[in-house]
Each structure stands twice: as structure tokens, then as C-alpha cells.
Design an enzyme around this catalytic site. Structure first.
Site, PDB file in Angstrom:
ATOM      1  N   ASP A  47       0.845  -1.207   0.000  1.00  0.00           N
ATOM      2  CA  ASP A  47       0.000   0.000   0.000  1.00  0.00           C
ATOM      3  C   ASP A  47       0.883   1.260   0.000  1.00  0.00           C
ATOM      4  O   ASP A  47       0.669   2.186  -0.790  1.00  0.00           O
ATOM      5  CB  ASP A  47      -0.901   0.050   1.248  1.00  0.00           C
ATOM      6  CG  ASP A  47      -1.834  -1.150   1.401  1.00  0.00           C
ATOM      7  OD1 ASP A  47      -3.053  -0.968   1.380  1.00  0.00           O
ATOM      8  OD2 ASP A  47      -1.346  -2.291   1.535  1.00  0.00           O
ATOM      9  N   GLU A  70      -5.140   7.431   0.512  1.00  0.00           N
ATOM     10  CA  GLU A  70      -5.559   6.733   1.735  1.00  0.00           C
ATOM     11  C   GLU A  70      -4.488   6.712   2.832  1.00  0.00           C
ATOM     12  O   GLU A  70      -4.810   6.907   4.002  1.00  0.00           O
ATOM     13  CB  GLU A  70      -5.956   5.282   1.402  1.00  0.00           C
ATOM     14  CG  GLU A  70      -6.396   4.534   2.656  1.00  0.00           C
ATOM     15  CD  GLU A  70      -6.815   3.089   2.424  1.00  0.00           C
ATOM     16  OE1 GLU A  70      -6.721   2.607   1.291  1.00  0.00           O
ATOM     17  OE2 GLU A  70      -7.228   2.459   3.398  1.00  0.00           O
ATOM     18  N   ASP A 135      -6.404   5.138  -4.090  1.00  0.00           N
ATOM     19  CA  ASP A 135      -6.408   3.986  -3.185  1.00  0.00           C
ATOM     20  C   ASP A 135      -5.323   3.046  -3.698  1.00  0.00           C
ATOM     21  O   ASP A 135      -5.505   2.345  -4.686  1.00  0.00           O
ATOM     22  CB  ASP A 135      -7.776   3.286  -3.189  1.00  0.00           C
ATOM     23  CG  ASP A 135      -7.911   2.334  -2.011  1.00  0.00           C
ATOM     24  OD1 ASP A 135      -6.866   1.878  -1.505  1.00  0.00           O
ATOM     25  OD2 ASP A 135      -9.057   2.056  -1.613  1.00  0.00           O
ATOM     26  N   ILE A 137      -3.862   0.300  -2.616  1.00  0.00           N
ATOM     27  CA  ILE A 137      -4.396  -1.072  -2.686  1.00  0.00           C
ATOM     28  C   ILE A 137      -5.788  -1.017  -2.085  1.00  0.00           C
ATOM     29  O   ILE A 137      -5.952  -0.738  -0.888  1.00  0.00           O
ATOM     30  CB  ILE A 137      -3.544  -2.104  -1.913  1.00  0.00           C
ATOM     31  CG1 ILE A 137      -2.166  -2.269  -2.566  1.00  0.00           C
ATOM     32  CG2 ILE A 137      -4.258  -3.465  -1.877  1.00  0.00           C
ATOM     33  CD1 ILE A 137      -1.286  -3.350  -1.930  1.00  0.00           C
ATOM     34  N   ASP A 138      -6.777  -1.206  -2.915  1.00  0.00           N
ATOM     35  CA  ASP A 138      -8.148  -1.307  -2.419  1.00  0.00           C
ATOM     36  C   ASP A 138      -8.439  -2.793  -2.249  1.00  0.00           C
ATOM     37  O   ASP A 138      -8.134  -3.595  -3.132  1.00  0.00           O
ATOM     38  CB  ASP A 138      -9.109  -0.677  -3.428  1.00  0.00           C
ATOM     39  CG  ASP A 138     -10.549  -0.707  -2.931  1.00  0.00           C
ATOM     40  OD1 ASP A 138     -10.760  -0.546  -1.710  1.00  0.00           O
ATOM     41  OD2 ASP A 138     -11.452  -0.906  -3.762  1.00  0.00           O
ATOM     42  N   THR A 140      -7.316  -4.426   0.702  1.00  0.00           N
ATOM     43  CA  THR A 140      -6.078  -4.947   1.311  1.00  0.00           C
ATOM     44  C   THR A 140      -6.301  -6.343   1.902  1.00  0.00           C
ATOM     45  O   THR A 140      -5.432  -7.208   1.817  1.00  0.00           O
ATOM     46  CB  THR A 140      -5.558  -3.971   2.392  1.00  0.00           C
ATOM     47  OG1 THR A 140      -5.376  -2.691   1.788  1.00  0.00           O
ATOM     48  CG2 THR A 140      -4.226  -4.428   2.960  1.00  0.00           C
ATOM     49  N   HIS A 242     -18.143  -4.793   5.973  1.00  0.00           N
ATOM     50  CA  HIS A 242     -18.152  -3.682   5.014  1.00  0.00           C
ATOM     51  C   HIS A 242     -19.509  -3.486   4.353  1.00  0.00           C
ATOM     52  O   HIS A 242     -19.777  -2.437   3.781  1.00  0.00           O
ATOM     53  CB  HIS A 242     -17.101  -3.893   3.912  1.00  0.00           C
ATOM     54  CG  HIS A 242     -15.690  -3.904   4.422  1.00  0.00           C
ATOM     55  ND1 HIS A 242     -14.617  -4.115   3.604  1.00  0.00           N
ATOM     56  CD2 HIS A 242     -15.187  -3.715   5.672  1.00  0.00           C
ATOM     57  CE1 HIS A 242     -13.494  -4.066   4.323  1.00  0.00           C
ATOM     58  NE2 HIS A 242     -13.811  -3.832   5.573  1.00  0.00           N
ATOM     59  N   SER A 266     -12.788  -5.227  -3.105  1.00  0.00           N
ATOM     60  CA  SER A 266     -12.276  -4.069  -3.861  1.00  0.00           C
ATOM     61  C   SER A 266     -13.197  -3.551  -4.977  1.00  0.00           C
ATOM     62  O   SER A 266     -14.268  -4.095  -5.226  1.00  0.00           O
ATOM     63  CB  SER A 266     -10.905  -4.383  -4.476  1.00  0.00           C
ATOM     64  OG  SER A 266     -11.042  -5.080  -5.704  1.00  0.00           O
ATOM     65  N   LYS A 269     -15.310  -5.001  -8.172  1.00  0.00           N
ATOM     66  CA  LYS A 269     -16.776  -5.145  -8.335  1.00  0.00           C
ATOM     67  C   LYS A 269     -17.306  -4.154  -9.365  1.00  0.00           C
ATOM     68  O   LYS A 269     -18.121  -4.501 -10.225  1.00  0.00           O
ATOM     69  CB  LYS A 269     -17.495  -4.944  -6.990  1.00  0.00           C
ATOM     70  CG  LYS A 269     -17.204  -6.047  -5.972  1.00  0.00           C
ATOM     71  CD  LYS A 269     -18.035  -5.895  -4.705  1.00  0.00           C
ATOM     72  CE  LYS A 269     -17.534  -4.877  -3.735  1.00  0.00           C
ATOM     73  NZ  LYS A 269     -16.224  -5.165  -3.107  1.00  0.00           N
ATOM     74  N   ARG A 283     -23.794  -2.219  -1.767  1.00  0.00           N
ATOM     75  CA  ARG A 283     -22.980  -1.998  -0.565  1.00  0.00           C
ATOM     76  C   ARG A 283     -23.905  -1.386   0.483  1.00  0.00           C
ATOM     77  O   ARG A 283     -24.308  -0.228   0.355  1.00  0.00           O
ATOM     78  CB  ARG A 283     -21.832  -1.053  -0.900  1.00  0.00           C
ATOM     79  CG  ARG A 283     -20.772  -0.952   0.200  1.00  0.00           C
ATOM     80  CD  ARG A 283     -19.637  -0.038  -0.234  1.00  0.00           C
ATOM     81  NE  ARG A 283     -18.491  -0.152   0.643  1.00  0.00           N
ATOM     82  CZ  ARG A 283     -17.505  -1.008   0.481  1.00  0.00           C
ATOM     83  NH1 ARG A 283     -17.490  -1.821  -0.536  1.00  0.00           N
ATOM     84  NH2 ARG A 283     -16.504  -1.049   1.345  1.00  0.00           N
ATOM     85  N   ASP A 296     -12.392   4.886  -2.261  1.00  0.00           N
ATOM     86  CA  ASP A 296     -12.987   3.558  -2.443  1.00  0.00           C
ATOM     87  C   ASP A 296     -14.034   3.534  -3.558  1.00  0.00           C
ATOM     88  O   ASP A 296     -14.536   2.450  -3.890  1.00  0.00           O
ATOM     89  CB  ASP A 296     -13.661   3.084  -1.142  1.00  0.00           C
ATOM     90  CG  ASP A 296     -12.657   2.540  -0.127  1.00  0.00           C
ATOM     91  OD1 ASP A 296     -11.617   2.014  -0.545  1.00  0.00           O
ATOM     92  OD2 ASP A 296     -12.933   2.647   1.086  1.00  0.00           O
TER      93      ASP A 296
HETATM   94  N1  LIG Z   1     -17.213  -0.600   8.176  1.00  0.00           N
HETATM   95  C1  LIG Z   1     -16.942  -0.427   6.888  1.00  0.00           C
HETATM   96  N2  LIG Z   1     -17.965  -0.250   5.999  1.00  0.00           N
HETATM   97  C2  LIG Z   1     -17.703  -0.093   4.688  1.00  0.00           C
HETATM   98  N3  LIG Z   1     -16.456  -0.063   4.164  1.00  0.00           N
HETATM   99  C3  LIG Z   1     -15.416  -0.219   4.989  1.00  0.00           C
HETATM  100  C4  LIG Z   1     -15.591  -0.414   6.389  1.00  0.00           C
HETATM  101  N4  LIG Z   1     -14.371  -0.548   6.947  1.00  0.00           N
HETATM  102  C5  LIG Z   1     -13.466  -0.429   5.947  1.00  0.00           C
HETATM  103  N5  LIG Z   1     -14.089  -0.236   4.771  1.00  0.00           N
HETATM  104  C6  LIG Z   1     -13.515  -0.001   3.448  1.00  0.00           C
HETATM  105  O1  LIG Z   1     -13.782  -1.121   2.616  1.00  0.00           O
HETATM  106  C7  LIG Z   1     -12.760  -1.126   1.635  1.00  0.00           C
HETATM  107  C8  LIG Z   1     -12.744  -2.451   0.927  1.00  0.00           C
HETATM  108  O2  LIG Z   1     -13.948  -2.604   0.252  1.00  0.00           O
HETATM  109  P1  LIG Z   1     -14.520  -4.029  -0.153  1.00  0.00           P
HETATM  110  O3  LIG Z   1     -15.186  -4.589   1.059  1.00  0.00           O
HETATM  111  O4  LIG Z   1     -15.473  -3.663  -1.244  1.00  0.00           O
HETATM  112  O5  LIG Z   1     -13.362  -4.830  -0.583  1.00  0.00           O
HETATM  113  C9  LIG Z   1     -11.532  -0.824   2.419  1.00  0.00           C
HETATM  114  O6  LIG Z   1     -10.571  -0.333   1.533  1.00  0.00           O
HETATM  115  P2  LIG Z   1      -9.014  -0.732   1.732  1.00  0.00           P
HETATM  116  O7  LIG Z   1      -8.885  -2.186   1.562  1.00  0.00           O
HETATM  117  O8  LIG Z   1      -8.391   0.089   0.666  1.00  0.00           O
HETATM  118  O9  LIG Z   1      -8.640  -0.271   3.106  1.00  0.00           O
HETATM  119  C10 LIG Z   1     -12.011   0.188   3.454  1.00  0.00           C
HETATM  120  O10 LIG Z   1     -11.730   1.521   3.087  1.00  0.00           O
HETATM  121 MG   LIG Z   2     -10.092   0.918  -0.314  1.00  0.00          MG
HETATM  122 MG   LIG Z   3      -7.221   0.533   3.960  1.00  0.00          MG
HETATM  123 MG   LIG Z   4      -6.550   0.806   0.376  1.00  0.00          MG
END
Ligand SMILES: Nc1ncnc2c1ncn2[C@@H]1O[C@H](COP(=O)(O)O)[C@@H](OP(=O)(O)O)[C@H]1O
Ligand SMILES: [Mg+2]
Ligand SMILES: [Mg+2]
Ligand SMILES: [Mg+2]
Length: 355
Positions: A47, A70, A135, A137-138, A140, A242, A266, A269, A283, A296
Site C-alpha cells: 500500500d 488513503e 487507493d 491497494i483497495d 487490502t 463492510h 475491492s 466489483k 454496498r 474507495d
Molecule cells: N465498516 C466499513 N464499511 C464499509 N467499508 C469499509 C468499512 N471498513 C473499511 N471499509 C472499506 O472497505 C474497503 C474495501 O472494500 P470491499 O469490502 O469492497 O473490498 C476498504 O478499503 P481498503 O482495503 O483500501 O482499506 C475500506 O476503506
Molecule cells: Mg479501499
Molecule cells: Mg485501507
Molecule cells: Mg486501500
């Protein structure tokens, strides 16, 4: 004649390609150097390194633009071994094409310059002027699991997304491949995988193979026309924290969707529905206080809309990227083909009790 934002698009895509190389190296070659952030979410050397390379490319080309990224370097300043591990990666990652690498301005001077560059992503954002959002790495958590992840970059102008690029190293390169988050059991090489999605406002959406040098030829992508909900496929987060997965199952059932959801980490989708591999991305908020982050969603929002989709929150409002680093005025995300978006929205609102 060059089209509007052509230079921004080229730099954005090359920057995403270069950063993607670094993330793949972290995945294949090194320990991930994972540390926990204040909110207990993970961040890896990938990242930090990817963010450094992207910001360096943006500052070289567009020195006056603001950047909302980020990650920040505080942890690295206090941890020289971690800093040095990242620096070694950043120092030795470049595009395999002299002209393309030259467009990004080449490398970074030294480890301290790298930390300062990482911290240049600290803009507050807002609705005035040019703001890039990164971002590095989205997903992670997907990255650490060997699943889907994405390197994401978008340009906002006066709060509106104008350019978006998403690199998905683990998605099938074939736009016609079935929707799956699976990268193949024990996959050890990248054969058949790696796609770069992009869009410019008013100019449509594109996919191309994610390369390690110059950009590959692109092809125009569009969402699948969806006439029958029983054939729809929808995707959602892998992480139950999430997005609310029990509510999404109820929504799918009420819509008459018969297929199991595809859970994928990420902004892969957004890319997947934009190229017609899937149809709908939901979401659904898991808490009243969490605010979605602009990095994001910005690139994915534009790519889906340019591919013929509609993206709103659960209230039916467009995502508002002009209120700061978060989507403070929005709640959740519903991305679907234009023709069925209102139908999906009304079922979401019914199940969630949104007025
Ligand atoms: N409680 C929450 N509700 C929604 N998104 C969240 C969350 N906590 C973290 N995230 C976000 O969800 C992203 C990943 O999305 P997804 O679930 O679609 O893979 C994360 O990005 P990062 O991995 O860049 O930190 C983070 O920013
Ligand atoms: Mg992200
Ligand atoms: Mg993150
Ligand atoms: Mg990220």
C-alpha cells in the site's frame, strides 16, 4: 486533435500499471510487512509503496493538483526497517518501457523523499479545483488472502469525477469471463489475469490488459442489458463488516434474483459490472457512523456510469465526492444498469426501511 483529459488518462493508467507491478512483487516476492492502522484495518508495504509511486508520477506531471490518498507515512517515520523495506521496493520498480517510465518522471530520490511524497496525499479534498484521489491497494484484506484487489486512481474537478483508472491484477483479462472472485487454486503466475479499467467523462469506459510497460490496446466496455432479474448476478464485499450480507440476501430474493451473490473484494466489483460480467453491486451500511471514503468509489463510480450504469446511495442520491475525504452525505452504494436501477433502489429502501 487530442481529446479532453487525454494526458490525464494516459498518466493515470501508466501510474496504476507501475504501482500494480509493485503490489505483485510484494505478493510474490516478499513478506507483506503488514501493520495495523488506528481503525484496526491492515496496511502493507505494498500500500505504502504503490502510493509513493503514484503520487510521484502525479506530482511530476500535474504539480499544482491536490491529492487525497488513503495512506500516510507517520508509522514509517517511526519504523526505519519498515521504511527501508518499502524504499527497496520503490527504488527497484519501474515500467518495462523507457518512454512510458519517462512520462512518469522516473524514480524517487531517496527514502526520506519517499516519505514526504507519501504524505502529499493529505489534501482535505472538497468541491473546488483539481483533486486526485488514490487507493494504492483497495481490498487490502483480499490482497492478503490472495483474492481480488485493485489499484485505484481518479481525478475530480470541482467535485465531479472526470477520469478514473482501476488496475485489477487478479481479475481475468477476458471481459467475457464469468463473474468470479476466484483466481484459481494455487495460481502461481499471472497468466490470463490482470485488467486495467478506465473512463473519461463523456467518452465511455474501456478495458485493456494490465501490462508491465506501455499501455496495451483498449476496448470499449458496457454493462450487460438486463431484462430478466432472475438472470441477474450481483456482487458484494467479502467482508461482512463492510456491507450487510443478510440484508442483501433479502433484497436479492425480493427482486427475484436466483443466483448466489459473488463476494469479491475491492473496486474489482465496479469493473466487473461495467464490463458485463456481473449486473448489480450492492454496498449496504453496517453502521450509522461509518463514512465511505472517496478513494474507495470515485474511479468505479465513473467507470460504471460511462459503461451505461447508474450509481447512487441507498437514498437514491448520486455519490457526492466534493465534501471532503469521505462521502459524508451518502450512505451505502447501489450500482446497476440504468434501466433497472430504480427497481433495485425501491427494494433496497423497502428492506432497509429507508424513507
Ligand atoms: N465498516 C466499513 N464499511 C464499509 N467499508 C469499509 C468499512 N471498513 C473499511 N471499509 C472499506 O472497505 C474497503 C474495501 O472494500 P470491499 O469490502 O469492497 O473490498 C476498504 O478499503 P481498503 O482495503 O483500501 O482499506 C475500506 O476503506
Ligand atoms: Mg479501499
Ligand atoms: Mg485501507
Ligand atoms: Mg486501500
Amino acid at each position: 486533435m487530442t481529446s479532453l483529459y487525454s494526458r490525464e488518462l494516459e498518466i493515470a493508467q501508466l501510474a496504476v500499471q507501475r504501482a500494480s507491478i509493485l503490489t505483485k512483487r510484494v505478493f510474490h516476492e516478499t513478506s507483506k510487512g503488514t501493520v495495523s492502522k488506528d481503525d484496526a484495518s491492515p496496511v502493507t508495504i505494498g500500500d505504502f509503496g504503490a502510493q509513493a509511486l503514484i503520487i510521484s508520477a502525479l506530482k511530476h506531471n500535474f504539480p499544482h493538483d491536490e491529492i487525497v490518498a488513503e495512506e500516510e507515512a507517520t508509522e514509517l517515520r517511526a519504523n526505519p526497517p519498515l521504511r527501508d523495506q518499502i524504499w527497496e521496493l520503490v527504488r527497484t520498480t519501474s515500467l518495462d518501457d523507457v518512454a512510458a517510465e519517462g512520462l512518469l518522471g522516473g524514480g524517487i530520490k531517496d527514502a526520506d523523499a519517499m516519505l514526504d511524497i507519501i504524505d502529499q496525499g493529505n489534501s482535505k479534498g472538497g468541491k473546488v479545483g483539481r483533486v486526485w484521489t488514490i487507493d494504492p491497494i483497495d481490498g487490502t484484506k483480499g490482497f492478503l488472502r490472495g483474492g481480488q484487489y485493485a489499484v485505484c486512481l481518479a481525478l475530480l474537478e470541482d467535485g465531479d469525477v472526470k477520469v478514473g483508472a482501476i488496475g485489477c491484477p487478479n481479475l481475468p483479462v477476458d471481459d467475457a469471463a464469468p463473474l468470479t472472485a476466484d483466481i484459481g487454486a494455487n495460481a502461481t503466475d499471472d497468466e490470463g489475469r490482470g485488467v486495467l479499467f478506465s473512463a473519461v467523462i463523456g467518452q465511455g469506459a474501456t478495458s485493456r490488459p494490465l501490462k508491465v510497460g506501455a499501455l496495451a490496446e483498449g476496448r470499449s466496455i458496457s454493462m450487460k442489458p438486463l431484462t430478466d432479474m432472475s438472470n441477474a448476478s450481483f456482487c458484494e464485499s467479502v467482508e461482512a463488516g463492510h456491507s450487510n450480507q443478510s440484508e442483501s440476501a433479502q433484497i436479492a430474493q425480493k427482486l427475484g434474483i436466483t443466483k448466489q451473490s459473488v463476494r469479491m473484494d475491492s473496486q474489482a466489483k465496479y469493473g466487473s459490472i461495467a464490463r458485463g460480467a456481473g449486473d448489480i453491486y450492492l454496498r449496504l451500511p453496517t453502521s450509522k457512523t461509518y463514512q465511505e471514503k472517496i478513494w474507495d468509489h470515485a474511479a468505479g463510480d465513473l467507470i460504471v456510469r460511462e459503461a451505461g450504469g447508474q450509481v447512487t446511495d441507498i437514498k437514491g442520491n448520486r455519490l457526492n465526492f466534493g465534501v471532503g475525504r469521505t462521502l459524508a452525505t451518502n450512505s451505502g452504494v447501489i450500482a446497476a444498469p440504468k434501466a433497472v436501477h430504480s427497481q433495485v433502489l425501491s427494494v433496497v429502501q423497502e428492506v432497509l426501511g429507508v424513507k
